[in-house]
Scaffold this motif. Structure first.
Motif, mmCIF file in Angstrom:
data_model
loop_
_atom_site.group_PDB
_atom_site.id
_atom_site.type_symbol
_atom_site.label_atom_id
_atom_site.label_comp_id
_atom_site.label_asym_id
_atom_site.label_seq_id
_atom_site.Cartn_x
_atom_site.Cartn_y
_atom_site.Cartn_z
ATOM 1 N N ILE A 56 0.863 -1.099 -0.047
ATOM 2 C CA ILE A 56 0.193 -0.048 -0.111
ATOM 3 C C ILE A 56 0.775 1.236 -0.087
ATOM 4 O O ILE A 56 0.379 2.159 -0.482
ATOM 5 N N PHE A 57 2.113 1.139 0.529
ATOM 6 C CA PHE A 57 2.949 2.219 0.479
ATOM 7 C C PHE A 57 3.752 2.194 -0.948
ATOM 8 O O PHE A 57 4.160 1.577 -1.458
ATOM 9 N N VAL A 58 3.712 3.651 -1.661
ATOM 10 C CA VAL A 58 3.624 3.769 -2.808
ATOM 11 C C VAL A 58 5.326 3.854 -3.147
ATOM 12 O O VAL A 58 5.705 3.747 -4.161
ATOM 13 N N ALA A 59 6.303 4.119 -2.039
ATOM 14 C CA ALA A 59 7.563 4.093 -2.432
ATOM 15 C C ALA A 59 8.442 2.840 -1.976
ATOM 16 O O ALA A 59 9.654 2.751 -1.779
ATOM 17 N N ILE A 60 7.613 1.598 -1.844
ATOM 18 C CA ILE A 60 8.165 0.209 -1.507
ATOM 19 C C ILE A 60 8.997 -0.365 -2.637
ATOM 20 O O ILE A 60 8.425 -0.028 -3.811
ATOM 21 N N ALA A 61 9.847 -0.899 -2.358
ATOM 22 C CA ALA A 61 10.442 -1.665 -3.641
ATOM 23 C C ALA A 61 9.674 -2.366 -4.713
ATOM 24 O O ALA A 61 9.797 -2.772 -5.713
ATOM 25 N N SER A 62 8.636 -3.343 -3.842
ATOM 26 C CA SER A 62 7.774 -4.197 -4.535
ATOM 27 C C SER A 62 7.027 -3.697 -5.678
ATOM 28 O O SER A 62 6.829 -3.881 -6.607
ATOM 29 N N ILE A 63 6.431 -2.279 -5.141
ATOM 30 C CA ILE A 63 5.500 -1.572 -5.840
ATOM 31 C C ILE A 63 6.437 -1.008 -7.028
ATOM 32 O O ILE A 63 5.955 -1.091 -8.403
ATOM 33 N N LEU A 64 7.619 -0.535 -6.995
ATOM 34 C CA LEU A 64 8.299 -0.049 -8.187
ATOM 35 C C LEU A 64 8.759 -1.228 -9.104
ATOM 36 O O LEU A 64 8.732 -0.989 -10.128
ATOM 37 N N LEU A 65 8.846 -2.515 -8.416
ATOM 38 C CA LEU A 65 9.180 -3.515 -9.409
ATOM 39 C C LEU A 65 8.008 -3.983 -10.187
ATOM 40 O O LEU A 65 7.900 -4.110 -11.354
ATOM 41 N N ILE A 66 6.848 -3.893 -9.637
ATOM 42 C CA ILE A 66 5.615 -4.029 -10.433
ATOM 43 C C ILE A 66 5.459 -3.024 -11.427
ATOM 44 O O ILE A 66 4.981 -3.448 -12.525
ATOM 45 N N GLN A 67 5.708 -1.872 -11.057
ATOM 46 C CA GLN A 67 5.449 -0.747 -12.134
ATOM 47 C C GLN A 67 6.436 -1.011 -13.206
ATOM 48 O O GLN A 67 6.161 -0.668 -14.400
ATOM 49 N N GLY A 68 7.732 -1.370 -12.851
ATOM 50 C CA GLY A 68 8.702 -1.620 -14.096
ATOM 51 C C GLY A 68 8.535 -2.839 -14.956
ATOM 52 O O GLY A 68 8.598 -2.656 -16.125
ATOM 53 N N VAL A 69 7.783 -3.628 -14.241
ATOM 54 C CA VAL A 69 7.293 -4.885 -15.235
ATOM 55 C C VAL A 69 6.260 -4.372 -16.316
ATOM 56 O O VAL A 69 6.384 -4.796 -17.321
ATOM 57 N N PHE A 70 5.215 -3.780 -15.729
ATOM 58 C CA PHE A 70 4.158 -3.417 -16.358
ATOM 59 C C PHE A 70 4.625 -2.529 -17.201
ATOM 60 O O PHE A 70 4.343 -2.521 -18.791
ATOM 61 N N ASP A 71 5.690 -1.549 -17.179
ATOM 62 C CA ASP A 71 6.344 -0.570 -18.127
ATOM 63 C C ASP A 71 6.757 -1.271 -19.198
ATOM 64 O O ASP A 71 6.982 -0.798 -20.318
ATOM 65 N N SER A 72 7.446 -2.293 -18.683
ATOM 66 C CA SER A 72 8.068 -2.963 -19.899
ATOM 67 C C SER A 72 7.214 -3.835 -21.044
ATOM 68 O O SER A 72 7.560 -3.992 -22.210
ATOM 69 N N TYR A 73 5.930 -4.051 -20.668
ATOM 70 C CA TYR A 73 4.992 -4.362 -21.563
ATOM 71 C C TYR A 73 4.105 -3.351 -21.946
ATOM 72 O O TYR A 73 3.027 -3.843 -22.631
ATOM 73 N N GLY A 74 4.439 -2.134 -21.783
ATOM 74 C CA GLY A 74 3.778 -1.286 -22.489
ATOM 75 C C GLY A 74 2.591 -0.653 -21.789
ATOM 76 O O GLY A 74 1.829 0.270 -21.982
ATOM 77 N N TYR A 75 2.509 -1.001 -20.334
ATOM 78 C CA TYR A 75 1.293 -0.527 -19.471
ATOM 79 C C TYR A 75 1.970 0.556 -18.687
ATOM 80 O O TYR A 75 2.671 0.330 -17.699
ATOM 81 N N GLU A 76 1.526 1.851 -18.749
ATOM 82 C CA GLU A 76 1.929 3.145 -17.875
ATOM 83 C C GLU A 76 1.072 3.044 -16.735
ATOM 84 O O GLU A 76 0.074 3.675 -16.793
ATOM 85 N N LEU A 77 1.533 2.737 -15.580
ATOM 86 C CA LEU A 77 0.665 2.924 -14.252
ATOM 87 C C LEU A 77 1.510 3.494 -13.398
ATOM 88 O O LEU A 77 3.028 3.520 -13.336
ATOM 89 N N THR A 78 0.969 4.495 -12.666
ATOM 90 C CA THR A 78 1.934 5.276 -11.584
ATOM 91 C C THR A 78 2.018 4.535 -10.278
ATOM 92 O O THR A 78 0.982 3.531 -9.909
ATOM 93 N N PRO A 79 2.923 4.544 -9.453
ATOM 94 C CA PRO A 79 2.948 3.728 -8.137
ATOM 95 C C PRO A 79 1.574 4.134 -7.306
ATOM 96 O O PRO A 79 1.169 3.134 -6.704
ATOM 97 N N LEU A 80 1.093 5.132 -7.264
ATOM 98 C CA LEU A 80 -0.170 5.363 -6.548
ATOM 99 C C LEU A 80 -1.113 4.627 -7.184
ATOM 100 O O LEU A 80 -2.052 3.773 -6.419
ATOM 101 N N GLN A 81 -1.335 4.167 -8.570
ATOM 102 C CA GLN A 81 -2.383 3.422 -8.940
ATOM 103 C C GLN A 81 -2.068 1.967 -8.379
ATOM 104 O O GLN A 81 -3.229 1.142 -7.787
ATOM 105 N N LEU A 82 -1.162 1.462 -8.208
ATOM 106 C CA LEU A 82 -0.686 0.052 -7.784
ATOM 107 C C LEU A 82 -0.939 0.044 -6.385
ATOM 108 O O LEU A 82 -1.379 -0.879 -5.884
#
Length: 227
Positions: A166-192
């Protein structure tokens, strides 16, 4: 795509299933993953050493563990048991449910190191849960005692794992964001983070229900004796 590095996951699962030393299993899996990914042994070891050296929390361990050891030597666990025995309404299920709320709430605020197995569960939560179970159900058998201690440790795991996302600046959220971004899905940490809230609520309800059910299941039928 090169799927050989995924063997590292199988090594971790196999090593844990065979109950080998966790540190040794993770180290071997990391080295195998790096080498199967095309790196030489020396760069892999250098990467592990750099990650270990750059992690500033490693040095905290050498401060926390001796302090906890001294506190336990001078009766911290006994004091925790005495405290919970004097609380009339305290039961194992209620106690661990409160700890689950605390762990999830603090992890959701990014305070992932405010509690944990070494500094909280072993010296405080586990002895208090055991004392509450004995107070309510009488003396426990060895299997029941181990289950109570295991449930205390599991409560910390569930609270941390499902609270930290739930915390936006945690490593797991940033990892998930990076994986989605690599497949063309632009999501912000807040959305996740927002979408992690329903999962955290479900985890709380499910594990909270398990705690209360386990507390009710303890007793004469499972080996304990009523006082």
């Amino acid at each position: 795509m090169n799927y050989w590095p995924l063997i590292g996951i199988a090594l971790v699962v196999l090593g844990f299933a065979l109950r080998f030393n966790p540190l040794l299993v993770v180290a071997i899996a990391a080295i195998a993953t790096g080498m199967l990914g095309g790196l030489d042994l020396v760069p892999v070891v250098e990467a592990l050493g750099k990650a270990f050296n750059d992690n500033r929390y490693i040095s905290i361990t050498w401060i926390v563990l001796p302090v906890i050891g001294l506190l336990e030597r001078y009766g911290l666990q006994q004091r925790a048991r005495t405290l919970i025995e004097n609380v009339r309404a305290a039961t194992m299920g209620r106690l661990l449910l409160l700890y689950l709320i605390f762990r999830q709430a603090t992890a959701a605020l990014g305070l992932t190191s405010v509690a944990g197995h070494a500094q909280t569960v072993r010296p405080l939560v586990a002895p208090m849960a055991e004392a509450a179970a004995v107070k309510t159900h009488g003396e426990l058998g060895e299997d029941e005692r181990e289950q109570v201690l295991g449930m205390a440790a599991a409560t910390d795991n569930v609270g941390l794992f499902f609270g930290e996302d739930i915390f936006v600046a945690i490593a797991s959220i940033l990892l998930i964001q990076g994986v989605f971004d690599s497949y063309g899905y632009e999501l912000t940490p807040l959305q996740l983070s927002v979408w992690a809230i329903p999962t955290a609520i479900c985890a709380f309800l499910i594990h909270g229900g398990r705690l209360l059910w386990f507390d009710r299941r303890l007793g004469p039928a499972s080996g304990g004796t009523q006082p």
